[in-house]
Scaffold this motif. Structure first.
Motif, PDB file in Angstrom:
ATOM      1  N   GLU A 281       0.915  -1.131  -0.201  1.00  0.00           N
ATOM      2  CA  GLU A 281       0.371   0.273   0.086  1.00  0.00           C
ATOM      3  C   GLU A 281       0.637   1.193  -0.036  1.00  0.00           C
ATOM      4  N   SER A 282       2.317   1.187   0.837  1.00  0.00           N
ATOM      5  CA  SER A 282       2.645   2.370   0.657  1.00  0.00           C
ATOM      6  C   SER A 282       3.713   2.669  -0.734  1.00  0.00           C
ATOM      7  N   ALA A 283       3.322   1.631  -1.705  1.00  0.00           N
ATOM      8  CA  ALA A 283       4.162   2.019  -2.999  1.00  0.00           C
ATOM      9  C   ALA A 283       3.562   2.545  -3.611  1.00  0.00           C
ATOM     10  N   PHE A 284       1.880   2.494  -3.301  1.00  0.00           N
ATOM     11  CA  PHE A 284       0.815   3.047  -3.876  1.00  0.00           C
ATOM     12  C   PHE A 284       0.248   4.420  -4.242  1.00  0.00           C
ATOM     13  N   VAL A 285       0.704   4.841  -2.366  1.00  0.00           N
ATOM     14  CA  VAL A 285       0.053   5.364  -1.536  1.00  0.00           C
ATOM     15  C   VAL A 285       1.319   6.570  -2.857  1.00  0.00           C
ATOM     16  N   GLU A 286       2.296   6.251  -2.265  1.00  0.00           N
ATOM     17  CA  GLU A 286       3.468   7.841  -3.184  1.00  0.00           C
ATOM     18  C   GLU A 286       4.031   7.577  -3.932  1.00  0.00           C
ATOM     19  N   PHE A 287       3.063   6.094  -5.216  1.00  0.00           N
ATOM     20  CA  PHE A 287       3.139   6.986  -6.815  1.00  0.00           C
ATOM     21  C   PHE A 287       2.046   7.513  -6.779  1.00  0.00           C
TER      22      PHE A 287
ATOM     23  N   PHE B 255       4.888   3.044   6.264  1.00  0.00           N
ATOM     24  CA  PHE B 255       3.395   3.709   4.974  1.00  0.00           C
ATOM     25  C   PHE B 255       3.191   5.172   6.065  1.00  0.00           C
ATOM     26  N   VAL B 256       3.230   5.473   7.335  1.00  0.00           N
ATOM     27  CA  VAL B 256       3.155   6.732   7.946  1.00  0.00           C
ATOM     28  C   VAL B 256       4.283   7.642   7.531  1.00  0.00           C
ATOM     29  N   ARG B 257       5.290   7.130   7.081  1.00  0.00           N
ATOM     30  CA  ARG B 257       6.658   8.564   7.000  1.00  0.00           C
ATOM     31  C   ARG B 257       6.110   8.875   5.262  1.00  0.00           C
ATOM     32  N   VAL B 258       5.750   7.538   4.170  1.00  0.00           N
ATOM     33  CA  VAL B 258       5.031   7.769   3.097  1.00  0.00           C
ATOM     34  C   VAL B 258       3.766   8.442   2.731  1.00  0.00           C
ATOM     35  N   ALA B 259       2.891   8.253   3.974  1.00  0.00           N
ATOM     36  CA  ALA B 259       1.910   8.855   3.326  1.00  0.00           C
ATOM     37  C   ALA B 259       1.603  10.309   4.344  1.00  0.00           C
ATOM     38  N   ARG B 260       2.029  10.137   5.071  1.00  0.00           N
ATOM     39  CA  ARG B 260       2.467  11.756   5.822  1.00  0.00           C
ATOM     40  C   ARG B 260       3.349  12.858   4.799  1.00  0.00           C
ATOM     41  N   GLU B 261       3.396  12.112   3.681  1.00  0.00           N
ATOM     42  CA  GLU B 261       4.825  12.959   3.374  1.00  0.00           C
ATOM     43  C   GLU B 261       3.143  13.938   1.532  1.00  0.00           C
ATOM     44  N   VAL B 262       2.851  12.539   1.177  1.00  0.00           N
ATOM     45  CA  VAL B 262       1.362  12.871   0.808  1.00  0.00           C
ATOM     46  C   VAL B 262       0.700  13.107   0.361  1.00  0.00           C
ATOM     47  N   THR B 263      -0.202  12.942   1.839  1.00  0.00           N
ATOM     48  CA  THR B 263      -1.388  13.767   2.499  1.00  0.00           C
ATOM     49  C   THR B 263      -1.443  15.634   2.487  1.00  0.00           C
TER      50      THR B 263
ATOM     51  N   PRO C 277      -5.434  13.864  -0.953  1.00  0.00           N
ATOM     52  CA  PRO C 277      -6.010  13.370  -0.036  1.00  0.00           C
ATOM     53  C   PRO C 277      -5.800  11.797   0.047  1.00  0.00           C
ATOM     54  N   VAL C 278      -5.812  10.702   1.020  1.00  0.00           N
ATOM     55  CA  VAL C 278      -6.075   9.801   0.871  1.00  0.00           C
ATOM     56  C   VAL C 278      -7.618   9.133   1.906  1.00  0.00           C
ATOM     57  N   VAL C 279      -7.770   8.914   1.219  1.00  0.00           N
ATOM     58  CA  VAL C 279      -8.813   7.965   2.330  1.00  0.00           C
ATOM     59  C   VAL C 279      -8.638   6.356   2.194  1.00  0.00           C
TER      60      VAL C 279
ATOM     61  N   LYS D 135      -1.679  10.000  12.723  1.00  0.00           N
ATOM     62  CA  LYS D 135      -0.385  11.107  12.226  1.00  0.00           C
ATOM     63  C   LYS D 135      -0.352  10.561  10.889  1.00  0.00           C
ATOM     64  N   ALA D 136      -1.148   9.493   9.341  1.00  0.00           N
ATOM     65  CA  ALA D 136      -0.087   9.874   8.133  1.00  0.00           C
ATOM     66  C   ALA D 136      -1.555  11.136   7.420  1.00  0.00           C
ATOM     67  N   GLY D 137      -1.639  11.218   8.760  1.00  0.00           N
ATOM     68  CA  GLY D 137      -2.945  12.163   7.700  1.00  0.00           C
ATOM     69  C   GLY D 137      -4.070  11.802   6.911  1.00  0.00           C
TER      70      GLY D 137
END
Lengths: 720, 720
Positions: free
Chosen positions: B191-197, B220-228, B232-234, B268-270
């Motif tokens: 999931e982290s790879a796709f959130v990042e992409f 996941f938290v590290r990656v999503a925190r930047e992406v969000t 938006p990630v739901v 934390k990941a937003g």
């Protein structure tokens, strides 16, 4: 009870104010009535000879109607109703607006309307109503744009616009109705009247309503409590949060505001509450179409693991449990399902399951006595048709008599299947949570149906002494009592600490010596309610400090409020609160629902943690026990972390005695026992605050032998 | 980051294991690919010459594909991927099942597959995946029954069945997608790879997902925190309640179980969380189509009072407020609306409103700076067409740039209007609560976007001393520490009461005399964690009783557990807890998300009231302040009922220092400071319990100058 069937199944309807003017209410009502009504429709309007090819009469008295619909301007409406009444009509729907809701002279007009209805014993809907519908006779006496399909639920609404919205929405979903009424201003007939009527109506399986307020809450509870023994009542009650915000909270910050009263009232009435129109009709359809679950365990049968997890979450959020299967069930499942299937609950029949495998699993699960209900879930697969699955589910539901909900997790491809399920009363939703909530509504209603409607226990109390305490305060013209109110509790058998109110340092010392050990000392003044805040309470005073403490308390009180009436200082035994839990028992009086009783965690926590629960008085023993169960702090009472459990029976007793006290004396507006210290040896009321209405004391609920005077009754009635 | 666009926008796809056998996965994939894909599709299967009129190759190496889809049996799959890698392919989707999910040799096979992907640097989806879709290139590399419409959201799912369900459901609602991936077993891409992409993908406006678990939560938290920050990630995260039930709770009964870790991690990941598929797509459409609200006030404009009350309730339930209008707004509304309209919020334009009046009211409301969002509600009336209203709403939304949601309260008659609104990104629902929740998702995302992503403060601590305390325990082979752990807190600058552990009644008396006043005495034993339960703690011991108390404590401990190691008795200054509040600060370590920090109301209440809140470590100052805000007991800290407010800054400080401690020492598995007594003068750790993993101490996070040995790293990595 009057027979409201005259409203819903009349044979001849007069429409007073009928017209064919485009865009008029009178035209809309006529058109709706003429479209489907089985009986005769008679327009009444002196300016027309005929309307819509029907002869038009000059006066309602000539119409010989058994239902009159009034759409004339407000100034004429009351006279029309009187004429109708005089000519023998007993059922009237006043659509005309411009009454109470308009303020000003509309208020007087509405009062007059009610008086006329009363005089002629008329069942009157409105004024300011959209009208009434009934599929019994094809009746649509509304000015809305749409009629209703036949069905097995009846619906009432305090918002006419909401009726039009629901009709439009229901039409798209093919949801049907027996009767629908737009309650309008409820000058005569209110929600209680319709709940009562539909409760006895064999056509109506479920009573639904959209309400914004219940004027006579006590009557509603009395009526609905009987009806809900046999007929489910589901309501959307709006104004939840506004009510919460505007709640006139007592100083504890948590005693029942108005929303708490509705919650307690609807709970006592056995009414189920829905939060949205969708939920209202979800509950209606499942209650009308399915048996009630005999156990709380839910079996989930799915062809995909992920959705099964979602359903498990939903069961966890509900009042239902995930069923534990018996050994036989698991053996039977192992025998019938492939090795890679999951025979534990949720049962996963795997993505390649044909309908037979699905049906086998469901058949086994529904036979398990731990299973009270089932959720059947299917994602779209190549090996299974939703339509076949639906038919299997319908058959198995019929075979086992256990309620089932379905989650057909697809879009258009589920249409026929959902139709098949709906015809058998089986709800089907994409969202597992919605399916589980529908089943949970069945469980809730089973609990309502099975609940014992016990009469509250009457304790043998010293009512005369209580009356004296209240009278003394009333004689002094005081509305707030502090520690003196302890006598009231004592009269009703609620234990209080040993002690007394003294008026000198010497007397204080004497009393403290008699009590032995350290004591509690409190300033006593009707003007100082929050004693702690001004340093008006000292706990654990040793004998040698009692005199000085007396002086200190008095001088602090003087500094705080120089003109306060000081009645002395209370010297009280010191309870070992370490061994006990501080709770609160309180009451106040709701304008709609009457006296409420609150129980919760006391002390500073009552305000901050809001860990309290409320019931309508009179509270039964079973209800008092439920109240203890409901607070989050219940484990503290039951011996958390190796403490000795407290005497719960003493709490149950105290709650009931307080409930009896507030029921006996309408003069008691608010009463908080805080803290009620509960130990393994019993409950003791350590402090009490009381607000009374001195004027109500005269009208206190006397034994029947002492009739109230006529003037008292009138005053009393007017204030309610 | 590797460029996953090779997965979603390939030019030439090889399907290894392609076939035309009826009902086979290979046939379904071929059929789906050939139906809409823009590029070339090359079947690979030595048993065919051609398939679906396309020449069929013998080996994947000959296909010159940039994406390979694998549907061969599991035993062949790894070799196919290796061949593909050798021939230069860098994107592979393994649909084949029979890997980790099957257990047994499947587990080894999956490990081998991951190793091959690693060796050839392959972006690999699966195994055990339904496949991938992308509307960028008409790609449908799945064996599902349905494709996707183009749109602006991308979706990932850990359940393949759920993808088929969502596609069917979305098709009916005409909801579109950019990319969709069925994650399968996530042997390589998770999931982290796709959130990042998707976070960097200009086509994707919102990232959606259905997840059952997140293996590497910290990543996941590290990656999503930047992406969000920008996208938006739901997520729907299932297994909420099961997780809760199975949570391996620490003895306090409330420290973070696994669901608490997810909650803290996603916070934390937003990431916004949805509870159902409906909510997921409600949030998606509003986030993709509407601006974010600049204020939290909501204006409600309605043509019927009842629904307005329902919307007010919904606003009250949300993080939004009912907007207070400015004087100008009210004047403008008074000027434009009839006398019987309501110009306060909710604005009631009355049932006879034509579209112009509705539009006037909305125009005025949206111009008010207190209004950050609006809900437009309409029941069906004779004077208003839903279609006209929809067009007016679209225009006014565009004019003001303020987000709007609609409640068109009807059925089929709202269809065209809802279409008009949907095209402008404006959601429309019958249920006001759903409309308000959608707007509230915008507010939530605005908070995520605006949140400062601050680095945690690093305090100057005595790390060496802390290491010594832990080493001493580890040397003794002990995993649990009691009061000795006080040294650890002291080393990290957390205040502790004055006192020491003594080993004789005489020493106890000496120390008590030095401290002056009454003291607290506690038995000290690594084997007795719940000292209070066995009478191992005495509070308020006067000097003359210290010797006897020492003996009592020791004999009680002996009686409770004859073989317990007794290290002595701690003699401690007695804090004036009456002036303070007992809180708890704790940490434990989640296998997915790493160290968690808990704060809440302490003492007996931590267990019973569960008034606690959790964050992932490291905790920033802002987060620590939020934690205080979040507990229900916060008013107790802030001086409820006339108490002096406590020193909140000392709590914020303590929470951060503890967070630093647990981050610095992976050996600390669990650490509870309970109670942490907080007074107006500061916070003091009165008692502490600590569980360590002695084996982890060697691998504690050293400064970069001291590199870990190769073998340490390997062990460590394996355990994660």
């Amino acid at each position: 009870m009057s027979d409201l069937s005259r409203l819903f199944a009349p044979e001849r309807i007069a429409v007073v104010g009928a017209t064919d003017r485009e865009g008029s209410v009178g035209r809309a009502v006529m058109t709706n009535l003429l479209s489907e009504f089985d009986g005769e429709v008679v327009p009444v309007n002196p300016t027309y000879e005929t309307l819509f090819d029907v002869p038009c009469l000059d006066a309602v008295a000539d119409a010989d109607a058994d239902l009159v619909v009034v759409v004339v301007p407000p100034k004429l409406a009351v006279e029309v109703v009187r004429e109708a009444g005089e000519s023998g009509v007993r059922a009237v729907v006043v659509i005309t607006a411009g009454f109470g809701e308009a303020g000003g002279e509309g208020v007087a007009r509405e009062r007059e309307l009610a008086a006329v209805a009363d005089e002629y014993d008329i069942d009157l809907v409105g004024p300011n109503s959209l009208g009434v519908l009934s599929t019994r006779s094809g009746l649509n006496a509304t000015f809305g744009p749409r009629g209703a399909l036949p069905g097995d639920v009846s619906f009432m609404s305090q918002s006419g616009a909401f009726v039009t919205a629901v009709l439009d929405w229901a039409a798209e979903r093919e949801l049907g109705f027996v009767d629908i009424v737009s309650l309008g201003n409820e000058a005569v007939l209110d929600e209680s009247a319709f709940v009562e009527f539909w409760g006895e109506d064999p056509e109506t399986d479920v009573v639904l309503g959209y309400l914004e307020g219940i004027e006579d809450g006590e009557r509603f509870v009395r009526v609905a409590r009987e009806v809900t023994r046999e007929t489910p009542v589901v309501l959307v009650k709006s104004g939840r949060t506004e009510a919460g915000a505007h709640a006139a909270a007592s100083h504890t910050g948590s005693i029942a505001g108005s929303e708490a009263a509705y919650e307690a009232g609807l709970e006592k009435a056995g009414v189920l509450r829905a939060e949205s129109v969708e939920e209202l009709f979800d509950y209606a359809s499942v209650l009308a179409g399915q048996p009630l679950p005999e156990a709380d365990g839910v079996a989930v049968v799915t062809n995909a693991g992920g959705p099964g997890v979602m359903a498990t979450d939903a069961v966890g959020d509900s009042g239902l449990d995930l069923a534990s299967f018996s050994g036989e069930t698991m053996d039977a499942l192992r025998e019938r399902l492939p090795d890679n299937a999951n025979v534990y609950n949720p049962i996963d029949v795997i993505g390649d399951a044909p309908v037979e495998r699905f049906a086998d699993a469901l058949d086994v699960a529904l036979a398990d006595p731990n299973v009270g209900a089932a959720v059947v879930m299917s994602c779209p697969t190549q090996t299974l048709s939703f339509d076949d699955l639906a038919e299997a589910v319908v058959d198995l539901r019929a075979k086992h008599g256990v309620p089932v909900a379905a989650c057909l997790m697809g879009g258009a491809s589920t249409e026929t299947a959902e139709q098949t399920l709906a015809e058998a009363g089986i709800p089907s939703y994409f969202d597992p949570a919605r399916a589980v909530r529908a089943l949970d509504a069945l469980r809730s209603y089973r609990e309502v149906r099975d609940a014992e409607r016990a009469e509250p226990e009457r304790f043998d109390v010293d009512r005369e002494r209580a009356r004296e305490v209240l009278s003394r305060a009333a004689d002094r013209g005081e509305s707030r009592l502090g520690v003196e109110a302890m006598g009231l509790l004592e009269a009703y058998g609620i234990p209080i600490p040993e002690g007394e109110v003294v008026d000198s340092p010497a007397a204080a010392e004497r009393r403290a010596a008699e009590l032995g050990g350290d004591v509690v000392m409190k300033i006593v003044s009707p003007d100082i309610l929050h004693k702690t805040d001004i340093g008006g309470v000292e706990v654990g005073v040793p004998l040698e400090d009692v005199r000085d403490t007396y002086e200190d308390l008095v001088s602090r009180a003087r500094r705080y409020q120089p003109d306060a009436t000081l009645l002395g200082v209370q010297v009280q035994e010191l309870l070992d609160t370490d061994a006990g839990v501080e709770t609160i028992v309180g009451t106040n009086r709701d304008p709609q629902f009457g006296p409420l009783v609150l129980f919760g965690l006391g002390g500073v926590f009552v305000e901050v943690m809001e860990d309290t629960t409320v019931r309508l008085a009179p509270v039964t023993g079973a209800e008092a026990r439920e109240m203890i169960d409901e607070i989050r702090a219940a484990p503290l009472l039951r011996g958390a972390r190796g403490r000795e459990p407290v005497d719960e029976a003493s709490v149950v007793d105290t709650v009931q005695r307080l409930s009896q006290l507030v029921t006996d004396f309408p003069a008691i507006l608010e009463l908080d026992v805080n803290p009620l210290v509960v130990t393994p040896d019993g409950a003791t009321a350590v402090d009490v605050r009381l607000t009374i209405d001195p004027d109500e004391l005269e009208t206190a609920d006397e034994p029947a032998a002492e009739p109230e005077t006529a003037s008292d009754t009138a005053t009393h009635g007017g204030e309610r």
